[in-house]
Design an enzyme around this catalytic site. Structure first.
Site, PDB file in Angstrom:
ATOM      1  N   ASP A  65      41.770  39.272  39.838  1.00  0.00           N
ATOM      2  CA  ASP A  65      40.068  39.274  39.168  1.00  0.00           C
ATOM      3  C   ASP A  65      40.351  40.093  38.056  1.00  0.00           C
ATOM      4  O   ASP A  65      38.947  40.705  36.897  1.00  0.00           O
ATOM      5  CB  ASP A  65      38.383  39.181  39.922  1.00  0.00           C
ATOM      6  CG  ASP A  65      39.081  40.705  41.382  1.00  0.00           C
ATOM      7  OD1 ASP A  65      40.208  42.038  40.826  1.00  0.00           O
ATOM      8  OD2 ASP A  65      37.843  41.104  41.584  1.00  0.00           O
ATOM      9  N   SER A  66      40.700  41.458  38.193  1.00  0.00           N
ATOM     10  CA  SER A  66      41.399  41.874  37.080  1.00  0.00           C
ATOM     11  C   SER A  66      41.545  41.261  35.273  1.00  0.00           C
ATOM     12  O   SER A  66      41.284  41.733  34.390  1.00  0.00           O
ATOM     13  CB  SER A  66      42.783  42.631  36.936  1.00  0.00           C
ATOM     14  OG  SER A  66      43.231  41.842  37.012  1.00  0.00           O
ATOM     15  N   ASP A 104      43.085  35.428  43.026  1.00  0.00           N
ATOM     16  CA  ASP A 104      42.259  36.687  43.275  1.00  0.00           C
ATOM     17  C   ASP A 104      40.857  35.768  44.074  1.00  0.00           C
ATOM     18  O   ASP A 104      40.198  35.546  42.654  1.00  0.00           O
ATOM     19  CB  ASP A 104      42.001  37.755  42.765  1.00  0.00           C
ATOM     20  CG  ASP A 104      42.114  39.275  43.878  1.00  0.00           C
ATOM     21  OD1 ASP A 104      41.822  39.535  44.952  1.00  0.00           O
ATOM     22  OD2 ASP A 104      41.646  39.984  42.725  1.00  0.00           O
ATOM     23  N   LYS A 134      43.260  36.530  47.324  1.00  0.00           N
ATOM     24  CA  LYS A 134      43.131  37.477  47.854  1.00  0.00           C
ATOM     25  C   LYS A 134      41.379  37.909  48.005  1.00  0.00           C
ATOM     26  O   LYS A 134      41.025  37.691  47.510  1.00  0.00           O
ATOM     27  CB  LYS A 134      43.734  38.253  46.993  1.00  0.00           C
ATOM     28  CG  LYS A 134      43.587  39.762  47.499  1.00  0.00           C
ATOM     29  CD  LYS A 134      44.631  40.507  46.433  1.00  0.00           C
ATOM     30  CE  LYS A 134      43.905  41.349  45.480  1.00  0.00           C
ATOM     31  NZ  LYS A 134      42.386  41.767  44.891  1.00  0.00           N
ATOM     32  N   GLU A 136      38.700  41.675  48.889  1.00  0.00           N
ATOM     33  CA  GLU A 136      38.773  43.344  49.086  1.00  0.00           C
ATOM     34  C   GLU A 136      38.192  43.457  50.123  1.00  0.00           C
ATOM     35  O   GLU A 136      36.781  42.815  50.680  1.00  0.00           O
ATOM     36  CB  GLU A 136      38.290  43.624  48.052  1.00  0.00           C
ATOM     37  CG  GLU A 136      38.944  43.119  46.851  1.00  0.00           C
ATOM     38  CD  GLU A 136      38.476  44.219  45.538  1.00  0.00           C
ATOM     39  OE1 GLU A 136      37.465  43.972  45.391  1.00  0.00           O
ATOM     40  OE2 GLU A 136      39.290  43.544  44.307  1.00  0.00           O
ATOM     41  N   GLU A 203      45.671  49.820  46.881  1.00  0.00           N
ATOM     42  CA  GLU A 203      44.877  50.474  45.922  1.00  0.00           C
ATOM     43  C   GLU A 203      44.105  52.146  45.503  1.00  0.00           C
ATOM     44  O   GLU A 203      43.656  52.226  46.949  1.00  0.00           O
ATOM     45  CB  GLU A 203      44.013  49.864  45.245  1.00  0.00           C
ATOM     46  CG  GLU A 203      44.071  49.891  43.467  1.00  0.00           C
ATOM     47  CD  GLU A 203      42.540  49.005  42.966  1.00  0.00           C
ATOM     48  OE1 GLU A 203      43.280  47.654  42.950  1.00  0.00           O
ATOM     49  OE2 GLU A 203      42.736  49.269  41.853  1.00  0.00           O
TER      50      GLU A 203
HETATM   51  O1  KIV Z   1      42.336  42.276  40.751  1.00  0.00           O
HETATM   52  C1  KIV Z   1      44.092  42.747  40.081  1.00  0.00           C
HETATM   53  O2  KIV Z   1      44.579  42.079  39.505  1.00  0.00           O
HETATM   54  C2  KIV Z   1      43.801  42.940  42.136  1.00  0.00           C
HETATM   55  C3  KIV Z   1      45.513  44.081  42.080  1.00  0.00           C
HETATM   56  C4  KIV Z   1      45.560  44.935  40.813  1.00  0.00           C
HETATM   57  C5  KIV Z   1      46.033  44.354  43.377  1.00  0.00           C
HETATM   58  O3  KIV Z   1      43.505  43.386  42.686  1.00  0.00           O
END
Ligand code: KIV
Length: 301
Positions: A65-66, A104, A134, A136, A203
């Protein structure tokens, strides 16, 4: 045979001779920890990047989600939507053959309850071809992780600095620095494993904490800003190749400066067009001579 230049002649795979081509699976990720082999993971959000990362031999591709920050230009990861994440996961899917593709889950897609989380996770698998998701959070996500795993959706956990919690955490800060916080991180890591996750991202946590968690868990830890003691490492693609615009995180290593390369290419293009150098004869197609003669003479008449 196509006469189009290579950049437009289709999406066939070539130039991968000698590379590891075996599909990376969840059991293989777990087996690598048992064998003591280090794992690699990079983010990718589109077709060409996924192809490059995949063919270069990375184990896991994360459509993080970056995306919100490094591709869409938001200040943090909170605004990115399910539809945007699905759209980019589909693109990365088309570029990924070998690596395990992980999507994510964006803020708001798994916080309400486990049923809602399952419905959204199913969309990533069914509509976008993700092989895992993924999420969090540690202990507080146990129920959600159990629900997804119970329904055959592999989960990667993510603890420590969890960017979707920045308002609660007070910013992008290292986590687990006090004894109490380090112990909470260990409890979180154990909860993620107990829920059935196949790996966990650590992280921005002190190296000692990451190392101990890595020793304690059977599932692999994937570090980002967590020191060298993790089972694997993940980086954001834009940090790796010099395409991010904000302050480079201290833990990220830049392996190329593509921004300079790209800016230079654009400057050359502008110069070549404005001075009449592009397109040249090599980039220009002509009518057959006899057609040109008739066509041009008719137009002159
Ligand atoms: O969103 C992302 O890119 C991440 C990574 C930094 C692990 O969660």
């Amino acid at each position: 045979m196509s006469t189009l230049p290579s950049s437009r002649s289709g999406n066939s795979r070539s130039g991968q001779a000698g590379r590891e081509t075996r599909k990376v699976t969840v059991p293989e990720i777990l087996a690598k920890k048992v064998r003591g082999e280090r794992l690699t993971c990079l983010t990718a959000y589109d077709y060409p990047t996924a192809r490059i990362v995949d063919s270069a031999g990375v184990d896991m591709i994360l459509v993080g989600d970056s995306l919100a920050m490094v591709v869409l230009g938001y200040e943090n990861t909170l605004p990115v939507t399910m539809e945007e994440m699905l759209h980019h996961t589909r693109a990365a899917r088309r570029g990924t053959e070998r690596a395990l593709l992980i999507a994510d889950m964006p803020f708001g897609s798994y916080q309400r309850d486990a049923e809602d989380a399952l419905a959204n996770a199913i969309r990533f698998v069914k509509e976008a071809g993700a092989e895992a998701v993924k999420i969090e959070g540690g202990q507080k996500r146990l129920e959600v992780i159990l629900k997804l795993v119970e329904n055959d959706i592999p989960v990667m956990g993510h603890i420590g600095l969890t960017p979707q919690s920045i308002h609660a955490l007070g910013g992008f800060k290292m986590q687990g620095k006090s004894l109490a916080a380090a112990e909470q991180l260990l409890r979180d890591a154990r909860a993620v494993e107990a829920g059935g996750a196949f790996s966990v991202v650590l992280e921005s946590v002190p190296a000692e904490v990451a190392e101990l968690i890595t020793r304690e868990l059977k599932i692999p830890t994937i570090g980002i800003g967590a020191g060298p003691g993790c089972d694997g490492q993940v980086l954001v693609w834009h940090d790796l190749v010099g395409l991010s615009f904000g302050v480079q995180p201290r833990f990220a290593r830049r392996y190329a400066d593509l921004r300079l390369v790209l800016e230079e290419s654009v400057r050359h293009f502008v110069e070549d067009v404005t001075t009449g150098v592009f397109p040249g004869e090599a980039e220009t197609a002509h009518l057959p001579a006899e057609v040109a003669e008739k066509f041009l003479s008719r137009r002159d008449a």
